[in-house]
Design a protein around this motif. Structure first.
Motif, PDB file in Angstrom:
ATOM      1  N   GLU A 104       0.830  -1.201   0.000  1.00 30.10           N
ATOM      2  CA  GLU A 104       0.000   0.000   0.000  1.00 30.10           C
ATOM      3  C   GLU A 104       0.865   1.252   0.000  1.00 30.10           C
ATOM      4  O   GLU A 104       0.553   2.245  -0.669  1.00 30.10           O
ATOM      5  CB  GLU A 104      -0.928  -0.015   1.217  1.00 30.10           C
ATOM      6  N   LEU A 105       1.973   1.210   0.747  1.00 25.06           N
ATOM      7  CA  LEU A 105       2.891   2.350   0.780  1.00 25.06           C
ATOM      8  C   LEU A 105       3.482   2.597  -0.608  1.00 25.06           C
ATOM      9  O   LEU A 105       3.548   3.746  -1.077  1.00 25.06           O
ATOM     10  CB  LEU A 105       4.001   2.090   1.798  1.00 25.06           C
ATOM     11  N   ALA A 106       3.895   1.535  -1.280  1.00 25.92           N
ATOM     12  CA  ALA A 106       4.447   1.676  -2.628  1.00 25.92           C
ATOM     13  C   ALA A 106       3.400   2.223  -3.588  1.00 25.92           C
ATOM     14  O   ALA A 106       3.696   3.066  -4.439  1.00 25.92           O
ATOM     15  CB  ALA A 106       4.969   0.328  -3.123  1.00 25.92           C
ATOM     16  N   HIS A 107       2.162   1.764  -3.443  1.00 25.29           N
ATOM     17  CA  HIS A 107       1.091   2.232  -4.325  1.00 25.29           C
ATOM     18  C   HIS A 107       0.818   3.720  -4.118  1.00 25.29           C
ATOM     19  O   HIS A 107       0.655   4.482  -5.083  1.00 25.29           O
ATOM     20  CB  HIS A 107      -0.177   1.423  -4.070  1.00 25.29           C
ATOM     21  N   ARG A 108       0.782   4.152  -2.873  1.00 25.42           N
ATOM     22  CA  ARG A 108       0.486   5.560  -2.604  1.00 25.42           C
ATOM     23  C   ARG A 108       1.605   6.466  -3.111  1.00 25.42           C
ATOM     24  O   ARG A 108       1.342   7.553  -3.638  1.00 25.42           O
ATOM     25  CB  ARG A 108       0.277   5.770  -1.096  1.00 25.42           C
ATOM     26  N   LEU A 109       2.837   6.029  -2.953  1.00 24.84           N
ATOM     27  CA  LEU A 109       3.947   6.828  -3.479  1.00 24.84           C
ATOM     28  C   LEU A 109       3.849   6.943  -4.999  1.00 24.84           C
ATOM     29  O   LEU A 109       4.065   8.024  -5.571  1.00 24.84           O
ATOM     30  CB  LEU A 109       5.281   6.194  -3.080  1.00 24.84           C
ATOM     31  N   THR A 110       3.519   5.840  -5.655  1.00 24.01           N
ATOM     32  CA  THR A 110       3.409   5.865  -7.109  1.00 24.01           C
ATOM     33  C   THR A 110       2.302   6.803  -7.558  1.00 24.01           C
ATOM     34  O   THR A 110       2.480   7.601  -8.482  1.00 24.01           O
ATOM     35  CB  THR A 110       3.150   4.443  -7.642  1.00 24.01           C
ATOM     36  N   MET A 111       1.149   6.728  -6.908  1.00 21.05           N
ATOM     37  CA  MET A 111       0.027   7.577  -7.294  1.00 21.05           C
ATOM     38  C   MET A 111       0.286   9.050  -6.981  1.00 21.05           C
ATOM     39  O   MET A 111      -0.354   9.932  -7.551  1.00 21.05           O
ATOM     40  CB  MET A 111      -1.256   7.118  -6.585  1.00 21.05           C
ATOM     41  N   ALA A 112       1.233   9.329  -6.101  1.00 22.13           N
ATOM     42  CA  ALA A 112       1.571  10.712  -5.768  1.00 22.13           C
ATOM     43  C   ALA A 112       2.674  11.266  -6.663  1.00 22.13           C
ATOM     44  O   ALA A 112       3.130  12.388  -6.447  1.00 22.13           O
ATOM     45  CB  ALA A 112       1.995  10.812  -4.300  1.00 22.13           C
ATOM     46  N   GLY A 113       3.111  10.490  -7.642  1.00 24.57           N
ATOM     47  CA  GLY A 113       4.122  10.981  -8.569  1.00 24.57           C
ATOM     48  C   GLY A 113       5.522  10.492  -8.291  1.00 24.57           C
ATOM     49  O   GLY A 113       6.439  10.771  -9.062  1.00 24.57           O
ATOM     50  N   LEU A 114       5.727   9.760  -7.186  1.00 29.07           N
ATOM     51  CA  LEU A 114       7.034   9.180  -6.876  1.00 29.07           C
ATOM     52  C   LEU A 114       6.952   7.694  -7.241  1.00 29.07           C
ATOM     53  O   LEU A 114       6.723   6.836  -6.390  1.00 29.07           O
ATOM     54  CB  LEU A 114       7.389   9.348  -5.397  1.00 29.07           C
ATOM     55  N   GLU A 115       7.132   7.398  -8.513  1.00 30.63           N
ATOM     56  CA  GLU A 115       6.883   6.051  -9.015  1.00 30.63           C
ATOM     57  C   GLU A 115       7.826   5.028  -8.388  1.00 30.63           C
ATOM     58  O   GLU A 115       9.045   5.160  -8.464  1.00 30.63           O
ATOM     59  CB  GLU A 115       7.045   6.015 -10.531  1.00 30.63           C
ATOM     60  N   VAL A 116       7.240   4.017  -7.742  1.00 30.27           N
ATOM     61  CA  VAL A 116       8.019   2.893  -7.218  1.00 30.27           C
ATOM     62  C   VAL A 116       8.191   1.908  -8.361  1.00 30.27           C
ATOM     63  O   VAL A 116       7.280   1.147  -8.704  1.00 30.27           O
ATOM     64  CB  VAL A 116       7.330   2.248  -6.008  1.00 30.27           C
ATOM     65  N   GLU A 117       9.366   1.948  -8.967  1.00 30.32           N
ATOM     66  CA  GLU A 117       9.613   1.160 -10.167  1.00 30.32           C
ATOM     67  C   GLU A 117       9.785  -0.315  -9.847  1.00 30.32           C
ATOM     68  O   GLU A 117       9.420  -1.184 -10.639  1.00 30.32           O
ATOM     69  CB  GLU A 117      10.861   1.707 -10.864  1.00 30.32           C
ATOM     70  N   GLU A 118      10.327  -0.598  -8.663  1.00 26.53           N
ATOM     71  CA  GLU A 118      10.626  -1.996  -8.316  1.00 26.53           C
ATOM     72  C   GLU A 118      10.713  -2.113  -6.806  1.00 26.53           C
ATOM     73  O   GLU A 118      11.129  -1.186  -6.111  1.00 26.53           O
ATOM     74  CB  GLU A 118      11.946  -2.421  -8.958  1.00 26.53           C
ATOM     75  N   THR A 119      10.310  -3.253  -6.281  1.00 27.41           N
ATOM     76  CA  THR A 119      10.515  -3.574  -4.865  1.00 27.41           C
ATOM     77  C   THR A 119      11.234  -4.917  -4.783  1.00 27.41           C
ATOM     78  O   THR A 119      10.972  -5.814  -5.588  1.00 27.41           O
ATOM     79  CB  THR A 119       9.187  -3.653  -4.096  1.00 27.41           C
ATOM     80  N   ALA A 120      12.118  -5.036  -3.821  1.00 22.55           N
ATOM     81  CA  ALA A 120      12.870  -6.287  -3.617  1.00 22.55           C
ATOM     82  C   ALA A 120      13.271  -6.361  -2.160  1.00 22.55           C
ATOM     83  O   ALA A 120      13.388  -5.337  -1.465  1.00 22.55           O
ATOM     84  CB  ALA A 120      14.103  -6.342  -4.518  1.00 22.55           C
ATOM     85  N   THR A 121      13.474  -7.564  -1.670  1.00 22.16           N
ATOM     86  CA  THR A 121      13.945  -7.727  -0.297  1.00 22.16           C
ATOM     87  C   THR A 121      15.449  -7.476  -0.230  1.00 22.16           C
ATOM     88  O   THR A 121      16.158  -7.575  -1.235  1.00 22.16           O
ATOM     89  CB  THR A 121      13.634  -9.138   0.229  1.00 22.16           C
ATOM     90  N   ALA A 122      15.927  -7.150   0.970  1.00 19.24           N
ATOM     91  CA  ALA A 122      17.339  -6.820   1.139  1.00 19.24           C
ATOM     92  C   ALA A 122      18.239  -8.017   0.875  1.00 19.24           C
ATOM     93  O   ALA A 122      19.435  -7.848   0.582  1.00 19.24           O
ATOM     94  CB  ALA A 122      17.587  -6.289   2.553  1.00 19.24           C
ATOM     95  N   ALA A 123      17.723  -9.218   0.990  1.00 17.79           N
ATOM     96  CA  ALA A 123      18.511 -10.429   0.737  1.00 17.79           C
ATOM     97  C   ALA A 123      17.673 -11.394  -0.085  1.00 17.79           C
ATOM     98  O   ALA A 123      16.445 -11.420   0.033  1.00 17.79           O
ATOM     99  CB  ALA A 123      18.920 -11.086   2.055  1.00 17.79           C
ATOM    100  N   PRO A 124      18.297 -12.193  -0.940  1.00 11.10           N
ATOM    101  CA  PRO A 124      17.533 -13.176  -1.710  1.00 11.10           C
ATOM    102  C   PRO A 124      16.939 -14.235  -0.785  1.00 11.10           C
ATOM    103  O   PRO A 124      17.361 -14.383   0.370  1.00 11.10           O
ATOM    104  CB  PRO A 124      18.589 -13.772  -2.654  1.00 11.10           C
ATOM    105  N   PRO A 125      15.952 -14.983  -1.272  1.00  9.49           N
ATOM    106  CA  PRO A 125      15.315 -15.989  -0.411  1.00  9.49           C
ATOM    107  C   PRO A 125      16.293 -17.081   0.027  1.00  9.49           C
ATOM    108  O   PRO A 125      17.045 -17.610  -0.780  1.00  9.49           O
ATOM    109  CB  PRO A 125      14.209 -16.571  -1.309  1.00  9.49           C
ATOM    110  N   PHE A 126      16.289 -17.381   1.293  1.00  7.22           N
ATOM    111  CA  PHE A 126      16.960 -18.568   1.846  1.00  7.22           C
ATOM    112  C   PHE A 126      16.266 -18.902   3.153  1.00  7.22           C
ATOM    113  O   PHE A 126      15.588 -18.078   3.758  1.00  7.22           O
ATOM    114  CB  PHE A 126      18.475 -18.357   2.034  1.00  7.22           C
TER     115      PHE A 126
END
Length: 638
Positions: free
Chosen positions: A20-42
Motif C-alpha cells: 500500500e505504501l508503494a502504491h500511494r507513493l506511485t500515485m503521488a508521482g514518486l513512481e516505485v519502479e521496483e521492490t525487492a527484499t534486502a537479501a535473496p530468499p533462503f
C-alpha cells in the motif's frame, strides 16, 4: 534512487503495509519502479557462535568447529574459512537449509570428519560479493535466532523513478515528507545536538562568483581517527541504499547526503595550502578527481581553489590532492549551495556523473546548511572523535522565492473536482507549505527545498497529488456536437498523405535541421537559419527545402542494395522573412510554411513479367503530381 523501507519508516511509520505504501507513493508521482527484499530468499539459516576450534586431522586448510546454534547441543562443523575463530558469531546453515541458488545443506563427511551444517560467508547468502571469510555478526546476537530476523533481511528496498523537478525527494527525508503528507503519520526530522566548539581555527574563504555559489559554510575538525570503523547500522543503511562503504569519514558524508539530501565534502586539512577561493575555472587549469580522472578545465565550470591549487569541481566531485585517507588526522568539512544553472550539464561534459551533481543541478535546500553541518559534525565526533572549530557560514546570493498565487476556482476548473477550501488548506499544511488565504485565493511561499513550485499549475498539481488521482471521478465529457464543413477545394494533410501513398510512395520523417551544404547545393540558400546548439556538428541549419532529406534517404537505401526507392515527406520548412510577425505558433523573421515533396529513383514499376523494366522519368512523376490535384490537374503548368 534506491531506499530501504526500514530507513524510511524510521522517519515516518504509517500504519499501512508495504504494498500500500508503494502504491500511494506511485500515485503521488514518486513512481516505485521496483521492490525487492534486502537479501535473496533462503531458509534454515540461524545465528551461531563458535565455542571451540581444532585442526582437521587429515587436512591442513580445514578446521573442526564446535558450534552453539541455540539448540542446547553443540554441533560439529568442518570449516575452511581463514577467519574462523573461537568466540566468533557467524551465520549457520543447519541441515535442511536452502541457500540462494537452490543449494540444500545436508549431513556430510569432509575428509572423514562428520559435518552437521555449513558456516556461511556473505556471498553464499547473497548479501554481498565478499567471500574472503565467514560473515562476522555482532557479538550481542543470540545463537539460534533466525538470521533474517536478526539482520532484518526481509526489509524491502524501493527503487524510485523520480521526475527531474522533484529534487527534494532525492533523500530519505524528502520521501518521508511525502509519506507524512499522504498518510497523516507524524514525521520525525533527524536532528543533532550542536557539537561543542573547542577550537578557534578557521580557514578564510572568498567567494568570487556569486552566480556560482550562493552560500558557503565549513568548519575545521582536528584530531579525528580516520581508521575508526563505520557503525554497522550506518554501513547496512548505506549498502541497502546502493552505496559501498569506503571509510568512516566518506561514509558519514554519503550517509548525510542520502538521509537529508545534503551533499558535502571532507578535505584533508593538512593538504590544504592557503586560503580557500570559490570561482570559475581558468583556461589551462586541470584537476585530478577522486575517480582517478584528470580533466582539463574551462571557464564554464566552477572550482574550489586552495592557494594556487584547484582542489575540487564545485558541486560535482572533489580532487585527489586533498582527499581524506586512513591517515588523515585533521579535516575541513564543507557544505554549500551551488546554483543549479552553474552545475547543470558540467559533469556530462567530462563524461561522468556524481551523486552530488545529480542533486545540485536540480536544486538543493539552501536554508538548512548550518543545521546539516552540525549534523555531520556530530556524527564525525561520535564515530571518529576530534575537536571542532566554529562554523564559518557565508551567505552571498540566495534565490528569491516569490509567492505563488493559486485561485481556488482555477484549481476546480483544471481538476474538474470541487476540492473544498478546507481540504486545500489541509493539503498545503501537510506538505509544509506556508500560505495565506485571500478570499478564494491561496498565496503560498515555496520552501527553500521546493524548487519546483513556481507557477499556479504547480500548486494545483500538489492539490491533485495529495487529494488523490484515484478520487477524481470518471465523467465523460459533455459537449455540443457540431458538424465541421469539409472544403472541397482544399485537401487536408491526412488526405494528402493517403493520396501520395496511393501512388506507391513511402512516407518518411526527416530532421528539420540539415547540413549547411544541402541548403547551398539543393536550395540555393546561402543564408539559412542557423542553430545555436546543434545536436550534431553537421546538423547545423534549419531546412528551407525538403529535397536534401529525400536525396539522403535515396542514397541511404542505394548504399544498402535497394534498387527502387519512392519516398515523400510532408513537413515544414524555415525561410527568413523580415516581414513575418510573432504569433502563437510563429517566430518573427522566420516563415514556416508546410511543404510536400517526393522523390522517385530506380525502375518505374516493381520487377514483374508483364512489363519491361524501365527507369522512372519526368512523365511518371508528372502523372503522380496530377493525381494529387484531381479535377484541377488541368490548371497545372510544368
Amino acid at each position: 534512487m534506491q531506499i530501504p523501507e526500514s530507513w524510511l519508516r524510521a522517519l515516518v511509520n504509517p500504519a499501512i503495509a508495504t504494498d500500500e505504501l508503494a502504491h500511494r507513493l506511485t500515485m503521488a508521482g514518486l513512481e516505485v519502479e521496483e521492490t525487492a527484499t534486502a537479501a535473496p530468499p533462503f531458509s534454515g539459516v540461524v545465528v551461531a557462535r563458535i565455542t571451540s576450534i581444532a585442526p582437521h586431522p587429515d587436512a591442513d586448510k580445514l578446521r573442526v568447529c564446535q558450534v552453539d546454534d541455540g539448540s542446547g547441543q553443540a554441533l560439529q562443523i568442518v570449516c575452511g574459512a581463514p577467519n574462523a575463530a573461537q568466540g566468533l558469531t557467524v551465520p549457520l546453515a543447519r541441515v535442511g537449509a536452502e541457500l540462494p541458488g537452490g543449494m540444500k545443506i545436508g549431513m556430510a563427511k569432509m575428509r572423514g570428519v562428520q559435518s552437521a551444517g555449513m558456516l556461511c560467508s556473505a556471498r553464499e547468502l547473497g548479501l554481498s560479493q565478499d567471500h574472503a571469510g565467514l560473515l562476522e555478526l555482532p557479538a550481542d546476537l543470540l545463537p539460534g535466532q533466525s538470521l533474517r530476523e536478526a539482520l532484518d533481511l526481509d526489509d524491502t528496498l524501493f527503487t524510485l523513478k523520480l521526475t527531474p523537478n522533484r529534487a527534494d525527494c532525492l533523500s530519505i527525508l524528502g520521501v518521508a515528507r511525502e509519506v507524512a503528507a499522504l498518510t497523516g503519520a507524524p514525521l520525525s526530522v533527524p536532528t543533532a545536538v550542536a557539537v561543542p566548539v573547542r577550537l578557534s581555527d578557521r580557514i578564510p574563504v572568498r567567494v568570487q562568483a556569486p552566480d556560482l555559489c550562493g552560500r558557503f559554510a565549513g568548519r575545521v575538525i582536528r584530531g579525528v581517527n580516520a581508521r575508526a570503523a563505520t557503525p554497522a547500522w550506518m554501513k547496512a543503511r548505506l549498502e541497502r541504499a546502493g552505496q559501498r562503504s569506503v571509510s568512516a569519514l566518506v561514509d558519514i558524508s554519503n550517509y548525510v547526503m542520502l538521509e537529508l539530501g545534503r551533499p558535502s565534502h571532507v578535505f584533508d586539512l593538512d593538504k590544504i595550502r592557503g586560503d580557500i577561493e570559490v570561482r570559475w575555472a581558468r583556461e589551462g587549469e586541470s584537476l585530478e578527481l577522486l575517480n582517478g580522472q584528470t580533466v582539463e578545465l574551462t571557464g564554464k565550470v566552477g572550482v574550489v581553489v586552495a592557494g594556487d591549487q584547484v582542489e575540487s569541481l564545485a558541486g560535482i566531485m572533489g580532487g585527489e590532492a586533498t582527499a581524506v585517507t586512513l591517515d588523515t588526522a585533521n579535516i575541513y568539512v564543507e557544505a554549500a549551495f551551488w546554483w543549479p544553472e552553474a552545475i547543470a550539464g558540467r559533469a556530462r561534459r567530462y563524461k561522468f556523473s556524481s551523486e552530488a551533481s545529480h542533486r545540485f543541478e536540480r536544486g538543493v535546500d539552501y536554508a538548512s546548511i548550518p543545521e546539516h553541518l552540525e549534523f555531520i559534525s556530530r556524527l564525525i565526533l561520535d564515530i571518529c572523535g576530534g575537536q571542532a572549530g566554529p562554523i564559518d557560514d557565508q551567505v552571498i546570493n540566495l534565490p528569491r522565492r516569490e509567492p505563488v498565487r493559486m485561485r481556488l476556482s482555477r484549481c476546480h476548473r483544471v481538476l474538474g473536482v470541487p476540492v473544498p477550501q478546507v481540504e486545500v488548506a489541509q493539503i498545503f499544511t501537510s506538505l509544509g507549505l506556508p500560505f495565506q488565504v485571500q478570499g478564494d485565493d491561496f498565496i503560498v511561499e515555496p520552501p527553500s527545498y521546493r524548487f519546483d513550485l513556481q507557477i499556479e499549475e504547480d500548486l494545483i498539481e500538489e492539490v491533485a497529488r495529495i487529494h488523490g488521482f484515484e478520487r477524481l471521478p470518471d465523467v465523460p465529457p459533455v459537449a455540443r456536437a457540431q458538424m465541421l464543413a469539409q472544403p472541397e477545394q482544399r485537401r487536408g494533410p491526412h488526405a494528402l498523405r493517403r493520396l501520395v501513398a496511393a501512388q506507391d510512395y513511402q512516407e518518411v520523417v526527416n530532421y528539420s535541421f540539415v547540413e549547411a551544404d544541402w541548403e547551398r547545393d539543393f536550395a540555393g540558400n546561402d543564408n539559412p537559419v542557423r542553430l545555436l546548439n546543434p545536436i550534431a556538428s553537421h546538423l547545423s541549419v534549419m531546412r528551407s527545402s525538403l529535397i536534401g532529406g529525400l536525396l539522403a534517404n535515396i542514397r541511404y537505401n542505394a548504399n544498402r542494395k535497394q534498387s527502387r526507392v519512392r519516398v515523400f515527406e510532408l513537413g515544414r520548412v524555415f525561410l527568413r522573412d523580415a516581414a513575418h510577425q510573432d504569433g502563437p505558433l510563429d517566430v518573427a523573421g522566420v516563415r514556416q510554411p508546410l511543404r510536400l515533396a517526393g522523390a522517385a529513383w530506380g525502375p518505374a514499376l516493381e520487377e514483374q513479367w508483364g512489363a519491361a523494366t524501365r527507369h522512372v522519368d519526368f512523365y511518371d512523376v508528372k502523372m503522380d503530381v496530377q493525381a494529387l490535384f484531381g479535377a484541377r490537374a488541368g490548371q497545372l503548368r510544368f
